[in-house]
Design a protein around this motif. Structure first.
Motif, PDB file in Angstrom:
ATOM      1  N   ALA A 253     -13.111   2.328  11.758  1.00 30.19           N
ATOM      2  CA  ALA A 253     -13.357   2.757  10.373  1.00 30.19           C
ATOM      3  C   ALA A 253     -13.520   4.277  10.357  1.00 30.19           C
ATOM      4  CB  ALA A 253     -14.613   2.083   9.833  1.00 30.19           C
TER       5      ALA A 253
ATOM      6  N   HIS B  55      -2.563  -4.815  -8.311  1.00 30.11           N
ATOM      7  CA  HIS B  55      -1.627  -3.698  -8.188  1.00 30.11           C
ATOM      8  C   HIS B  55      -2.304  -2.386  -8.582  1.00 30.11           C
ATOM      9  CE1 HIS B  55       1.905  -6.759  -8.843  1.00 30.11           C
ATOM     10  NE2 HIS B  55       1.236  -6.953  -7.733  1.00 30.11           N
TER      11      HIS B  55
ATOM     12  N   GLY C 209      -5.104   3.371   1.183  1.00 26.84           N
ATOM     13  CA  GLY C 209      -4.998   2.581  -0.041  1.00 26.84           C
ATOM     14  C   GLY C 209      -5.711   3.236  -1.216  1.00 26.84           C
TER      15      GLY C 209
ATOM     16  N   ALA D 232       0.381  -1.166   3.888  1.00 27.59           N
ATOM     17  CA  ALA D 232       1.781  -1.214   3.470  1.00 27.59           C
ATOM     18  C   ALA D 232       2.487   0.104   3.747  1.00 27.59           C
ATOM     19  CB  ALA D 232       1.863  -1.561   1.986  1.00 27.59           C
TER      20      ALA D 232
HETATM   21  P1  FAD Z   1      -3.092  -1.187   1.685  1.00 25.28           P
HETATM   22  O1  FAD Z   1      -1.886  -2.019   1.980  1.00 25.28           O
HETATM   23  O2  FAD Z   1      -4.251  -1.852   1.052  1.00 25.28           O
HETATM   24  O3  FAD Z   1      -3.550  -0.501   3.057  1.00 25.28           O
HETATM   25  C1  FAD Z   1      -4.715   0.270   3.172  1.00 25.28           C
HETATM   26  C2  FAD Z   1      -5.276   0.007   4.573  1.00 25.28           C
HETATM   27  O4  FAD Z   1      -6.235   1.019   4.869  1.00 25.28           O
HETATM   28  C3  FAD Z   1      -6.015  -1.329   4.664  1.00 25.28           C
HETATM   29  O5  FAD Z   1      -5.495  -2.069   5.760  1.00 25.28           O
HETATM   30  C4  FAD Z   1      -7.474  -0.938   4.871  1.00 25.28           C
HETATM   31  O6  FAD Z   1      -8.216  -1.834   5.683  1.00 25.28           O
HETATM   32  C5  FAD Z   1      -7.338   0.423   5.543  1.00 25.28           C
HETATM   33  N1  FAD Z   1      -8.494   1.307   5.356  1.00 25.28           N
HETATM   34  C6  FAD Z   1      -9.141   1.599   4.196  1.00 25.28           C
HETATM   35  N2  FAD Z   1     -10.149   2.464   4.420  1.00 25.28           N
HETATM   36  C7  FAD Z   1     -10.122   2.747   5.753  1.00 25.28           C
HETATM   37  C8  FAD Z   1     -10.927   3.579   6.602  1.00 25.28           C
HETATM   38  N3  FAD Z   1     -11.956   4.304   6.117  1.00 25.28           N
HETATM   39  N4  FAD Z   1     -10.647   3.626   7.937  1.00 25.28           N
HETATM   40  C9  FAD Z   1      -9.602   2.901   8.465  1.00 25.28           C
HETATM   41  N5  FAD Z   1      -8.831   2.088   7.698  1.00 25.28           N
HETATM   42  C10 FAD Z   1      -9.065   2.022   6.356  1.00 25.28           C
HETATM   43  N6  FAD Z   1       2.437  -6.547  -4.034  1.00 25.28           N
HETATM   44  C11 FAD Z   1       3.696  -7.032  -4.113  1.00 25.28           C
HETATM   45  O7  FAD Z   1       4.653  -6.255  -4.186  1.00 25.28           O
HETATM   46  N7  FAD Z   1       3.924  -8.379  -4.136  1.00 25.28           N
HETATM   47  C12 FAD Z   1       2.918  -9.290  -4.107  1.00 25.28           C
HETATM   48  O8  FAD Z   1       3.183 -10.501  -4.117  1.00 25.28           O
HETATM   49  C13 FAD Z   1       1.574  -8.803  -4.055  1.00 25.28           C
HETATM   50  N8  FAD Z   1       0.521  -9.653  -4.077  1.00 25.28           N
HETATM   51  C14 FAD Z   1      -0.735  -9.160  -3.844  1.00 25.28           C
HETATM   52  C15 FAD Z   1      -1.798 -10.053  -3.671  1.00 25.28           C
HETATM   53  C16 FAD Z   1      -3.049  -9.572  -3.292  1.00 25.28           C
HETATM   54  C17 FAD Z   1      -4.190 -10.524  -3.118  1.00 25.28           C
HETATM   55  C18 FAD Z   1      -3.243  -8.171  -3.070  1.00 25.28           C
HETATM   56  C19 FAD Z   1      -4.588  -7.628  -2.642  1.00 25.28           C
HETATM   57  C20 FAD Z   1      -2.203  -7.280  -3.270  1.00 25.28           C
HETATM   58  C21 FAD Z   1      -0.947  -7.761  -3.658  1.00 25.28           C
HETATM   59  N9  FAD Z   1       0.122  -6.909  -3.819  1.00 25.28           N
HETATM   60  C22 FAD Z   1       1.383  -7.393  -3.964  1.00 25.28           C
HETATM   61  C23 FAD Z   1      -0.074  -5.449  -3.815  1.00 25.28           C
HETATM   62  C24 FAD Z   1       0.317  -4.753  -2.497  1.00 25.28           C
HETATM   63  O9  FAD Z   1      -0.056  -5.535  -1.381  1.00 25.28           O
HETATM   64  C25 FAD Z   1      -0.370  -3.379  -2.481  1.00 25.28           C
HETATM   65  O10 FAD Z   1       0.090  -2.656  -3.598  1.00 25.28           O
HETATM   66  C26 FAD Z   1      -0.058  -2.586  -1.221  1.00 25.28           C
HETATM   67  O11 FAD Z   1      -0.490  -3.275  -0.078  1.00 25.28           O
HETATM   68  C27 FAD Z   1      -0.764  -1.224  -1.287  1.00 25.28           C
HETATM   69  O12 FAD Z   1      -0.414  -0.518  -0.138  1.00 25.28           O
HETATM   70  P2  FAD Z   1      -1.298   0.691   0.400  1.00 25.28           P
HETATM   71  O13 FAD Z   1      -0.625   1.163   1.641  1.00 25.28           O
HETATM   72  O14 FAD Z   1      -1.523   1.656  -0.693  1.00 25.28           O
HETATM   73  O15 FAD Z   1      -2.734   0.050   0.747  1.00 25.28           O
END
Ligand code: FAD
Length: 595
Positions: free
Chosen positions: A254, A521, A306, A64
């Motif tokens: 990864a 979340h 994440g 995200a």
């Molecule tokens: P993420 O979006 O999780 O991105 C982290 C990325 O890093 C992932 O693609 C992962 O594969 C990658 N990664 C991790 N470790 C490594 C590594 N060592 N090397 C390379 N890549 C790596 N929020 C809403 O607002 N509305 C909703 O309806 C909603 N529903 C949800 C339903 C589900 C099932 C889930 C799981 C989440 C939901 N959320 C929702 C929450 C929202 O999607 C998350 O809060 C948001 O995606 C977090 O963003 P982020 O960038 O922190 O992490």
């Protein structure tokens, strides 16, 4: 009319529903998938990338935050960017393309680090099942699509003396708008969502605010990332905004660690400045070949992996509590005691029913916000259609093995906002592709339990509303009911509310503890003021930032994805402006970059 249990064979069969779901044939999702999103030209499998290459920015994690960040850094005024994502591309997984595939994706979530499934299952040490994304687009490629901005107070900090980024609200708003123009839609609300909207208003979650992305007290319809044809738009779509030739996206890459080197004392300006700097990362492709990506002078590594991935990578790179790292044999680069600490997850509790009338599949569209400052539990709802045919096949000669039978379940849930209960994350193994261990300590603070009790009572009030009567089923015989009619009640799936829910705090608190689940979340682990500074730089290091949900100590608004994506865009623009001001090039205005 208290919601009470209704014995049903389906209740007992619930575990099989999900097994059945896993066995069900995929529907022709691809036909709905539409035109390619336009970023695919930037994406390559990690096996096709060089053994050692140089970039201005290396973004770890295409989720995200990571996607809008990488797209912006590779946009006007930016540089050469590498985005590394451990999972595959969303187009490889047809179920991700539609709202209908949401339940199926979760049912097929696989905990194994070797699996390719786009949702990776894990269980926290509290025993609560959970998932994390493992695909380009991150959570936005597997989530329920509900989109709603943070409440304005969120940008001013949480708690006495808590450190807060100096959010530039003009840039915050234009970054939200940038995301919204590309990814969000006004949903058509009917069926279960329309009923919940009316029931929330009956239960005094007022006023009615109509459709809005703003966080406002009352009942509203929020935006969705599913378009009118039901096709999902994810943060990966934003990658199309990169300038051709600048962005390189490696999937199935990864990252195993950030390369952190001591800074040459001659180049270090002042003893208070960090003594170490990130110079690149090591990543592993699907054939277990290692690659090095290195920074050009003035470049930066940004962790957007994440809430579980970013603290895990800091620990694996020697940034964390020195004693813990030493005991795992990891050389310490920076003794940072708060890495992996302050982990939060918002408890979710709810009631699921099998409605007496058919309803459609719906993910979250309507939300109840009983108080705008984020002190009362939010109310959300969903309905799922799940196949049960494999279980019923032996039931009789008239059920053909090929005719599927579906059952609908509808849920109303409450989510405790900003929980005070906090836990921690730690490495269970030095293997970077294993999910780290995490404990959230749900309800360890009585304040959270008290909020859950109030929230669960609101769920019960919503179910008691006249609007909801239509979903009750007849139970017992006519002679048992009043005025010669059979009694009508909810067919509840799973745990039922205690009979004395309206008067007995202890029994409702017990329900909260017994039925606690996650709304996915979870946040924290690299919290602002503890691990990163106000500009999201990892304290004690140079050229290393964390930009994602792991930096939050309170999750924004009712649902976080809007703000996490906004943050990716926002930080991309900030970082480009900083880089140009270091080079003294005149790009003081973000307008030039936002072209
Ligand atoms: P993420 O979006 O999780 O991105 C982290 C990325 O890093 C992932 O693609 C992962 O594969 C990658 N990664 C991790 N470790 C490594 C590594 N060592 N090397 C390379 N890549 C790596 N929020 C809403 O607002 N509305 C909703 O309806 C909603 N529903 C949800 C339903 C589900 C099932 C889930 C799981 C989440 C939901 N959320 C929702 C929450 C929202 O999607 C998350 O809060 C948001 O995606 C977090 O963003 P982020 O960038 O922190 O992490």
């Amino acid at each position: 009319a208290t919601p009470t249990p209704t014995p049903t064979p389906l209740l007992l069969a619930l575990p099989f529903l999900f097994a059945a779901l896993a066995a069900a044939q995929s529907r022709p999702f691809g036909a709905l998938a539409g035109a390619p999103p336009g970023y695919e030209r930037y994406v390559a499998d990690a096996t096709a990338t060089g053994a050692e290459e140089e970039y201005d920015y290396i973004v770890v994690g295409g989720g995200a935050a990571g996607c809008p960040l990488a797209a912006t850094l590779a946009g006007p005024g930016g540089g050469r960017v590498l985005l590394l994502e451990r999972g595959g591309a969303p187009a490889e997984f047809p179920a991700l393309a539609t709202a209908g595939g949401f339940v199926r994706t979760l049912a097929l979530a696989d905990p194994s680090p070797d699996s390719d499934a786009p949702a990776q299952a894990f269980s926290s040490e509290d025993g609560v099942p959970n998932v994390r994304a493992r695909v380009l687009g991150g959570g936005t490629a597997i989530n329920a699509g509900f989109y709603s901005r943070a409440h304005p107070g969120w940008f001013h900090g949480h708690g006495e003396g808590a450190e807060v980024p100096d959010w530039d609200m003009r840039l915050v708003n234009s970054s939200y708008e940038w995301v919204e123009q590309e990814l969000t839609f006004q949903p058509e609300v009917h069926g279960w969502q329309a009923a919940v909207r009316a029931a929330l208003l009956e239960a005094n979650v007022t006023p009615w605010n109509g459709f809005t992305v703003e966080h406002v007290t009352g009942t509203k319809i929020g935006a969705t990332t599913f378009d009118a044809s039901g096709r999902r738009h994810s943060a990966a779509d934003l990658l199309a905004f990169a300038r051709p030739g600048r962005l390189h996206v490696a999937v199935r890459a990864a990252v195993t660690r950030v390369i952190i080197n001591p800074i040459d004392p001659a180049a270090r300006r002042g003893r208070s400045r960090p003594a170490v700097a990130a110079v690149g990362v090591v990543y592993q492709d699907r054939l277990f070949q290692l690659h090095h990506a290195l920074l050009r002078p003035g470049g930066e590594v940004i962790l957007s992996a994440g809430t579980l991935g970013s603290p895990q990578l800091l620990l694996l790179s020697g940034v964390g509590p020195a004693n813990d790292l030493t005991s795992l044999g990891i050389p310490v680069s920076v003794d940072a005691p708060d890495v992996g600490k302050h982990m939060f997850d918002n408890p979710r509790n709810g009631i699921s029913i099998i409605p007496s009338v058919p309803i459609d599949h719906s993910l979250i569209q309507v939300v109840g916000i009983p108080s705008a400052n984020g002190t009362a539990s939010y109310l959300e709802a969903a309905s799922y259609i799940v196949p049960v045919s494999p279980m019923l096949r032996p039931a009789g000669p008239f059920i053909s093995p090929t005719s599927p039978l579906y059952v609908t379940m509808a849920t109303i849930m409450e989510k405790v906002p900003g929980p005070l209960s906090e836990g921690s994350l730690w490495l269970s193994s030095p293997n970077p592709v294993e999910t780290p261990s995490v404990r959230f300590n749900y309800f360890s603070r009585p304040e959270d339990l008290a909020q859950c009790v109030v929230g669960v009572r609101r769920v019960a009030q919503v179910l008691q509303s006249r609007t909801m009567d239509i979903f009750r089923s007849s139970v017992g015989s006519a002679s048992q009911g009043r005025r010669g009619h059979a009694r009508r009640d909810f067919r509840i799936v799973g745990a039922t509310l205690p009979l004395d829910w309206s008067t007995n705090n202890t029994s409702v608190a017990d329900f909260c503890r017994r039925t606690v689940a996650t709304l996915w979340h979870y946040h924290g682990g690299c919290v602002v003021g503890r691990v990163v500074d106000k500009d999201f730089r990892v304290m004690g290091t140079q050229s290393l930032r964390v930009v994602d949900g792991s930096t939050f100590s309170v999750t924004p608004g009712t649902n976080p994805q809007a703000t996490v994506m906004m943050m990716g865009r926002y930080m991309g623009l900030k970082m480009i402006a900083e880089r140009h001001s270091r080079r003294q090039v005149n790009t003081s205005s973000y307008n030039e970059l936002e072209e």
